[in-house]
Design an enzyme around this catalytic site. Structure first.
Site, short mmCIF file in Angstrom:
data_model
loop_
_atom_site.label_atom_id
_atom_site.label_comp_id
_atom_site.label_asym_id
_atom_site.label_seq_id
_atom_site.Cartn_x
_atom_site.Cartn_y
_atom_site.Cartn_z
N GLU A 37 0.88 -1.16 0.00
CA GLU A 37 0.00 0.00 0.00
C GLU A 37 0.92 1.22 0.00
O GLU A 37 1.80 1.33 0.85
CB GLU A 37 -0.88 -0.01 1.26
CG GLU A 37 -1.82 1.17 1.27
CD GLU A 37 -2.72 1.21 2.51
OE1 GLU A 37 -2.72 0.25 3.30
OE2 GLU A 37 -3.39 2.24 2.67
N ARG A 262 4.95 -12.79 9.76
CA ARG A 262 5.69 -11.59 9.41
C ARG A 262 7.03 -11.55 10.15
O ARG A 262 7.21 -12.22 11.16
CB ARG A 262 4.88 -10.34 9.71
CG ARG A 262 4.50 -10.15 11.15
CD ARG A 262 3.89 -8.78 11.40
NE ARG A 262 2.88 -8.43 10.41
CZ ARG A 262 2.88 -7.29 9.73
NH1 ARG A 262 3.80 -6.39 9.92
NH2 ARG A 262 1.93 -7.03 8.87
N LYS A 272 4.50 0.88 9.27
CA LYS A 272 4.65 2.17 8.61
C LYS A 272 4.09 3.30 9.46
O LYS A 272 4.62 4.40 9.48
CB LYS A 272 3.95 2.13 7.26
CG LYS A 272 4.76 1.40 6.21
CD LYS A 272 4.04 1.33 4.89
CE LYS A 272 3.04 0.21 4.90
NZ LYS A 272 2.45 -0.08 3.60
#
Ligand code: ATP
Ligand code: MG
Length: 565
Positions: A37, A262, A272
């Site tokens: 994204e 992850r 982020k």
């Protein structure tokens, strides 16, 4: 596409792919994608996903797309799109012409939404966001159906069209899938597909004032691109039934979603949103601050793409979350740079040394080895003269027992040069600080050995003062002072654990003259000190600036030796 040179360990994703290849599930195709994204810069966690997706594709003769998941116009910016492309390329991967944007599919997604409405599988809901949440229920309490759930297809079609036409305020209405408000999986309780949002999109401009949600976008984008294995992180495991439901309900090509754990890294935050906060609050100089775990930060710090790819290969893929020690990442870098990094000499905190018995006007060019690990890298000349610099902490006036370096009356070796012996110490009258050493050299020890077999216990790095270049050196340390900055009940704010000493700037360093004109991003081992690189942003021909990437001491090798691995 870049092939990693190490042999790949088997993992559960490779097993799935190999099985699918055997059964011909996707006609022998492997097609993956990396779907960022564009709402921030990529970090080392994304590197894991990038390496995984591109390497799998390369290894099975397949393809990997770069797809921007740009469904949220308020948070996305062109700057991020550009930075993401630069970072993926720098890591060594190539998406060729397959650069896609979820926003390119908005027309198709809208048409599919209408199909679901017509099939009685989607409805327009007037409940507010809070009400929707309230009606949703919990894991232990079943949800409640919205009073708008049973609108007619005609009414839904008209309302949805009016949503698109801009008749409604932000947040006033949503389009929801009609699934099951009592479903044990909360994601299946009539999830929102579209919301009203009057915002300008970085690519579609003002064409749309309704935007599809992630769950109604991702699987369909995979389907349009004919992805075979849609690899994502574990938090999407609970979304898989919905991923499958939309694809089935639309009757379109069905990729399979596969989840893996992850990457979490010690002494790091990896989201982020949190990284953005560090940037916004000025805790770091920007997304590419060399202390950031962003790919651009690691790059600026001096990391090589090879070392990051090696790290991603070594950590493997698993189904269970874990925390990887940042020392492993540093270890991968040292291994890479040890093989490839040219050696040079630089003095970070200079102490002047005068060789009293060396001719005043003489300069010798001594031969130095560029890389003892690689004879092909050859040798270079370093000047030697009467006036030198050594490291302040390589001298002690009153040394403790185990200090073998220079001290009054003691002899040491200067790397590639001579034995020198300290004969006098000059101090600042006021502060008592040692400002200069006087030494005597032994001309017979040229090259670093004594013909009479005399031994010395230390070899120091040095630079010749008249020829030395002045440089700024930025010493970086970990950004946080705690392995897991988010694991603190008393101070839940991770920023409370910022390491106040994560950057020390030294401005009067001296480096050997061969570094004149060193190009930005070139990497070196400063003998005895660590790996350094020329800062790609701030360094210039007239003002050399080095970043310390990592010191030489390898904590990971120690952990491994101690049986910690
Ligand atoms: P963040 O939480 O940092 O904002 P994100 O998951 O929201 O990350 P995306 O841009 O949506 O970021 O991620 C793109 C891809 O990278 C996704 O497939 C995601 O699963 C993967 N990814 C993100 N973070 C990690 C991580 N720490 N380890 C491995 N893969 C990751
Ligand atoms: Mg995300």
């Amino acid at each position: 596409m870049t092939k990693t040179d190490s042999t790949h360990q088997p993992n559960f994703i490779r097993n799935i792919i190999e099985k699918d290849l055997k059964t011909g599930k996707y006609d022998g195709r492997v097609h993956t994608r990396f779907p960022p994204e564009p709402n921030g810069y990529l970090h080392i966690g994304h590197a894991k996903s990038i390496c995984l997706n591109f390497t799998l594709a390369a290894d099975y003769n397949g393809l990997c797309n770069l797809r921007f998941d740009d469904t949220n116009p308020t948070k996305e910016e062109e700057e991020y799109v550009e930075s993401i492309k630069e970072d993926v390329r720098w890591l060594g991967f190539d998406w060729e012409e397959r650069e896609y944007y979820a926003s390119d599919y908005f027309d198709q997604l809208y048409a599919w939404a209408i199909k679901l409405v017509k099939d009685g599988k989607a409805y327009v809901d007037d409940l507010s966001a809070e009400e929707i949440k309230e009606y949703r229920g919990t894991l232990t309490r079943s949800g409640k159906e919205s009073p708008y759930r049973n609108r007619s297809v005609e009414e839904n079609l008209e309302l949805f069209e009016r949503m698109r036409a801009g008749d409604f305020e932000d947040g006033s209405r949503v389009l929801r899938a009609k699934i099951d408000m009592a479903h044990p999986n909360l994601n299946m309780r009539d999830p929102v597909m579209y919301r009203v949002l009057h915002a300008t999109h970085h690519r579609t401009g003002d064409k749309w004032c309704i935007y599809p949600m992630y769950d109604f976008t991702h699987g369909q984008s995979d389907s349009i691109e004919e992805i075979t294995h849609s690899i994502c992180t574990l938090e999407f495991e609970d979304h898989r039934p919905l991923y499958d439901w939309f694809i089935e309900a639309l009757g379109i090509y069905h990729p399979q979603q596969i989840e893996f754990a992850r990457l979490n890294l010690s002494y790091t935050v990896m989201s982020k949103r949190k990284l953005m906060r560090l940037v916004a609050e000025g805790d770091v100089s920007g997304w590419d601050d060399p202390r950031m775990p962003t790919i651009s930060g690691l790059r600026r710090r001096g990391y090589t793409p090879e070392s990051i790819r090696d790290f991603c290969e070594r950590i493997g893929v698993a189904k269970k979350e874990s925390m990887v020690d940042v020392a492993l990442l540093e270890h991968c870098l040292r291994e890479d740079l040890n093989k490839r990094g040219p050696r040079v000499m630089g003095v970070l905190r200079p102490l002047r040394v005068i060789i009293d018995n060396y001719p005043d006007d003489q300069v010798e060019e001594l031969e130095a080895i560029n890389n003892p690990e690689d004879a092909q890298m050859g040798t270079r000349k370093v000047p030697f003269s009467r006036e030198l610099y050594i490291e302040q902490d390589d001298f002690m006036e009153d040394p403790p027992k185990k200090f073998y370096r220079l001290a009054p009356g003691r002899e040491v070796r200067l790397r590639y040069a001579y034995f020198i012996k300290c004969v006098d110490v000059v101090k600042d009258e006021k502060t008592g600080e040692v400002v200069e050493l006087h030494c005597a050299y032994d001309p017979k020890t040229r090259g670093g050995d004594s013909p009479d077999g005399r031994k010395v216990r230390a070899t120091l790095h040095w630079v010749s003062a008249p020829q030395a270049l002045e440089a700024e050196v930025r010493l970086y340390d970990r950004l946080f002072d705690k392995p897991d900055p988010e694991d603190d009940k008393d101070t839940p704010d991770f920023a409370a654990h910022l390491n106040p000493n994560s950057l020390e700037t030294l401005t009067r360093c001296r480096v050997e003259p061969s570094l004149a004109g060193a190009i930005p991003e070139s990497r070196y081992q400063f003998e005895r000190l660590g790996y350094f690189c020329v800062d790609r942003k701030d360094s210039s021909e007239t003002r050399l600036i080095f970043n310390r990437t990592v010191p030489l001491r390898d904590t990971w090798a120690k952990i491994k030796k101690a049986g910690g691995m």
